[in-house]
Design a protein around this motif. Structure first.
Motif, PDB file in Angstrom:
ATOM      1  N   CYS A   1      -7.082  15.518  -2.014  1.00 45.80           N
ATOM      2  CA  CYS A   1      -6.437  14.262  -2.387  1.00 45.80           C
ATOM      3  C   CYS A   1      -7.365  13.144  -1.914  1.00 45.80           C
TER       4      CYS A   1
ATOM      5  N   TYR B   1       0.834  -1.192   0.000  1.00 45.93           N
ATOM      6  CA  TYR B   1       0.000   0.000   0.000  1.00 45.93           C
ATOM      7  C   TYR B   1       0.880   1.258   0.000  1.00 45.93           C
TER       8      TYR B   1
ATOM      9  N   ASN C   1      -6.276   0.919  -3.286  1.00 43.56           N
ATOM     10  CA  ASN C   1      -5.397   1.911  -2.687  1.00 43.56           C
ATOM     11  C   ASN C   1      -4.556   2.728  -3.660  1.00 43.56           C
ATOM     12  N   ASP C   2      -4.338   2.177  -4.847  1.00 42.32           N
ATOM     13  CA  ASP C   2      -3.530   2.948  -5.792  1.00 42.32           C
ATOM     14  C   ASP C   2      -4.386   3.854  -6.675  1.00 42.32           C
TER      15      ASP C   2
ATOM     16  N   LYS D   1       1.934  11.603 -10.347  1.00 40.58           N
ATOM     17  CA  LYS D   1       1.093  12.780 -10.535  1.00 40.58           C
ATOM     18  C   LYS D   1       1.883  14.072 -10.352  1.00 40.58           C
TER      19      LYS D   1
ATOM     20  N   ILE E   1      -8.403   9.053  -1.868  1.00 47.06           N
ATOM     21  CA  ILE E   1      -7.907   7.687  -2.045  1.00 47.06           C
ATOM     22  C   ILE E   1      -9.094   6.734  -2.017  1.00 47.06           C
TER      23      ILE E   1
ATOM     24  N   LEU F   1      -5.734   6.988  -6.716  1.00 46.33           N
ATOM     25  CA  LEU F   1      -5.587   8.250  -5.988  1.00 46.33           C
ATOM     26  C   LEU F   1      -5.926   9.397  -6.927  1.00 46.33           C
ATOM     27  N   ILE F   2      -6.824  10.234  -6.506  1.00 49.36           N
ATOM     28  CA  ILE F   2      -7.264  11.357  -7.342  1.00 49.36           C
ATOM     29  C   ILE F   2      -6.939  12.665  -6.634  1.00 49.36           C
ATOM     30  N   ILE F   3      -6.347  13.567  -7.370  1.00 51.12           N
ATOM     31  CA  ILE F   3      -6.163  14.924  -6.856  1.00 51.12           C
ATOM     32  C   ILE F   3      -7.060  15.829  -7.685  1.00 51.12           C
TER      33      ILE F   3
END
Lengths: 223, 93
Positions: B32, A177, B39-40, A188, B34, B42-44
């Motif tokens: 941010c 994780y 878990n991977d 990003k 999740i 991820l959005i900002i």
């Protein structure tokens, strides 16, 4: 600008209701908090505050010794220019690992061998035998650094830290994780090269642990 | 409807995201997120109304947000329960 066109509408918003004191919600709460903590750690790493990131990572896996680790972090924070000590810490830790992983009559020889060859010269053949460590590279690097710092600051807590390390390794899913979060965030932020650099730097750690593993195997055969 | 840290947002992709870090700037908020189950993921994103989120992938902007994201987690004191005090980045640089 490279912004995506993708838009999201919030269909529903839920306030997090986890009560940390109630049995049954604790795991979920820890999971959520752990994600946030991992994020903080990832950010800290990406911003080059590696010791902080490392300490946070270890902290997450060792609530039982939180106070000790917290004190450790506090001590680290007060030290200036500690990052310049990385190389020396790596050597100290490598020697410690050798001392712990080989029989008494081999220690001097192994340490000498290490000092002559340097960590970078450890051969790939050994690391391949323990390739499973690769996915844990980020975590192990963090742990080694923290262990190194603890070694420098206070030898008495090493045993506790090692215990915490074992706990964290046992929770392998969390390790993956952490790695995913860090890498995702790095991508990003356009910091992929930083992640690659991290992997390169931690390859040395991988080799150390591989050496440790091989020595354990050898010791097992010799018994 | 103000979005706060640890809120769980259900987006129109039917996935639930935990608000893991926040940056508030003038009339615009950045989050941010999740994915709770992946878990991977991820959005900002940015928003002016906390109802429509627009994903951002501008590295320069993301980099500028990182210290603020970290600070939002640190200042939230959500980890106090575990006697965890996140270090101050500026003081330890």
């Amino acid at each position: 600008m490279t912004e995506q066109e993708r838009e999201f509408k919030i269909k529903m918003i839920q306030k997090y209701q986890g009560d940390l004191n109630k049995e049954g919600t604790q795991i979920n709460s820890l999971g959520v908090l752990g994600g946030v903590l991992c994020l903080a750690s990832g950010i800290a790493y990406l911003l080059e505050y590696r010791f902080i990131g490392a300490a946070i990572l270890l902290l997450f896996g060792s609530f039982s010794i939180t106070v000790q680790i917290k004190n450790l972090i506090s001590t680290i924070a007060k030290k200036a220019g500690i990052e310049q000590e990385i190389e020396r810490l790596k050597e100290d830790i490598a020697v410690d690992i050798i001392n712990e992983s080989v029989m008494d009559n081999q220690k001097d020889e192994k340490v000498k061998e290490y000092k002559i060859n340097k960590i970078e010269k450890y051969n790939n053949e050994i690391s391949k035998q323990k390739s499973g460590w690769s996915s844990l590279a980020i975590f192990l690097g963090a742990v080694v650094i923290v262990l190194g710092i603890s070694n420098m600051l206070n030898n008495d807590i090493i045993s506790n830290l090692i215990g915490a390390t074992k706990i964290f390794i046992g929770a392998g899913i969390e390790t993956v994780y952490v790695e995913k979060v860090i890498e995702k965030l790095a991508k990003k932020a356009g910091l992929e090269t930083e992640v690659q650099r991290l992997h390169n730097e931690l390859e040395i750690t991988n080799n150390i642990n591989s050496e440790n593993y091989v020595n354990e195997e050898e010791r097992g055969h010799s018994r | 409807m103000k979005i706060e840290l640890l809120d769980v947002l259900t987006l129109d992709n039917d996935k639930e995201y935990v608000v893991s870090a926040i940056s508030r700037r003038d009339n615009e908020n950045f989050y941010c997120l999740i994915n709770k189950d992946q878990n991977d993921d991820l959005i900002i994103c940015r928003t002016t109304d906390d109802e429509t989120l627009k994903e951002i992938n501008d590295p320069e902007l993301v980099r500028s947000l990182l210290p603020e994201f970290y600070k939002s987690i640190k200042d939230s004191h959500i980890l106090d329960e575990f006697n965890i005090n996140l270090p101050d980045l500026e003081e330890n640089a």
